[in-house]
Structure formats: C-alpha cells, structure tokens
Design a protein around this motif. Structure first.
Motif, PDB file in Angstrom:
ATOM      1  N   LYS A  86       5.258  -0.620   1.689  1.00 50.04           N
ATOM      2  CA  LYS A  86       4.690  -1.532   0.704  1.00 50.04           C
ATOM      3  C   LYS A  86       5.649  -2.701   0.491  1.00 50.04           C
ATOM      4  O   LYS A  86       6.797  -2.654   0.908  1.00 50.04           O
ATOM      5  CB  LYS A  86       4.482  -0.818  -0.631  1.00 50.04           C
ATOM      6  N   ASP A 109       1.218  -8.052   0.152  1.00 49.14           N
ATOM      7  CA  ASP A 109       1.064  -6.720   0.721  1.00 49.14           C
ATOM      8  C   ASP A 109      -0.366  -6.554   1.229  1.00 49.14           C
ATOM      9  O   ASP A 109      -1.302  -6.525   0.430  1.00 49.14           O
ATOM     10  CB  ASP A 109       1.380  -5.670  -0.349  1.00 49.14           C
ATOM     11  N   ARG A 145      -1.879  -4.021   2.250  1.00 46.63           N
ATOM     12  CA  ARG A 145      -2.505  -2.820   1.700  1.00 46.63           C
ATOM     13  C   ARG A 145      -3.074  -3.090   0.323  1.00 46.63           C
ATOM     14  O   ARG A 145      -4.162  -2.618  -0.017  1.00 46.63           O
ATOM     15  CB  ARG A 145      -1.504  -1.668   1.632  1.00 46.63           C
ATOM     16  N   GLN A 149      -6.229  -4.960   0.729  1.00 47.76           N
ATOM     17  CA  GLN A 149      -7.288  -4.059   1.186  1.00 47.76           C
ATOM     18  C   GLN A 149      -7.782  -3.188   0.030  1.00 47.76           C
ATOM     19  O   GLN A 149      -8.982  -2.986  -0.126  1.00 47.76           O
ATOM     20  CB  GLN A 149      -6.776  -3.184   2.329  1.00 47.76           C
TER      21      GLN A 149
END
Length: 133
Positions: A12, A57, A59, A62
């Motif tokens: 992360k 990031d 992630r 997403q």
C-alpha cells in the motif's frame, strides 16, 4: 515514487512501504528518530493528494470504484425486487379477477339452463356492402 502511484504489488501507499522501499527500519520514521520529518512530509503530501481527489494507491482507487459499483448494483437490485413484487401483486389480482369472472359466467350459464326467463339474443347479422349494378 509511491506518491506517483508506483506502488509495488501487494503493498500500500503507506509509511511501512516507504520504509521497506528505502530499506530503513520503520521505527526510524516515528517520533524524534532520524526520519521522523520525512514521515510527516510523506503523510502531508499523501493527505493533500487524497483531498484533491487523487489517489496514489491503485488499490485504494480500485476499492473506491468497487464501492461505488456495489452501491449502484444494490440500488438496481432493490428496484428489480420492487418491480418483481409489483408484478407478482398484479398477477395475483388478475388471476383473482379471472376466477371471479369465470364463476360469474358459470352462474349465468346455470341460470340460463335452469329455464329462467333469460333469452339468448340472436347473433348479429353482418352487412355486406356491395356495389351497385
């Protein structure tokens, strides 16, 4: 690198990854330790990016996208369930009306067959419109 979105796979955009990428013990980024000021600067920049609507990031981006998609799908499902309920109610009402009409037809036929004074009307004549000769 991390703030540009170049986050190593499985990690992360956080101080832990920053320490691992710098090959420095993570505790060195806290308190009055040697890299404490770098952690504060990293977190300040990260917060500024997040407040600007950018995320470094992938992630996190997403996750945010999936949360929005999930909310839309839940709303769509709720609407479909509501429509299904309304259609089921309509079907039940239609079947009840058909059953009542069928019972009325049977009652009227029985009344007609019992010799009551109900007379059947003759079938309507169809007029043929012809041409004059």
């Amino acid at each position: 690198m991390l703030l540009r979105g170049e986050v190593p796979p499985g990690r992360k955009c956080d101080v832990k990854t920053l320490a691992q990428e710098a090959r420095v013990d993570r505790t060195a980024f806290y308190g009055t330790r040697p890299y404490g000021h770098l952690r504060a600067e990293f977190e300040r920049r990260l917060l500024a990016l997040q407040q600007a609507g950018e995320t470094s990031d992938p992630r996190e981006a997403q996750i945010a996208r999936l949360k929005i998609e999930n909310a839309k799908l839940k709303e769509r499902l709720a609407k479909a369930e509501q429509a299904n309920t309304e259609l089921t109610d309509f079907r039940e009402q239609a079947l009840a009306r058909l059953a009542a009409q069928h019972e009325e037809i049977i009652r009227l036929r029985e009344a007609s067959a019992a010799g009551t004074r109900i007379a059947r009307l003759p079938a309507p004549r169809t007029q043929v419109i012809g041409t004059c000769s």
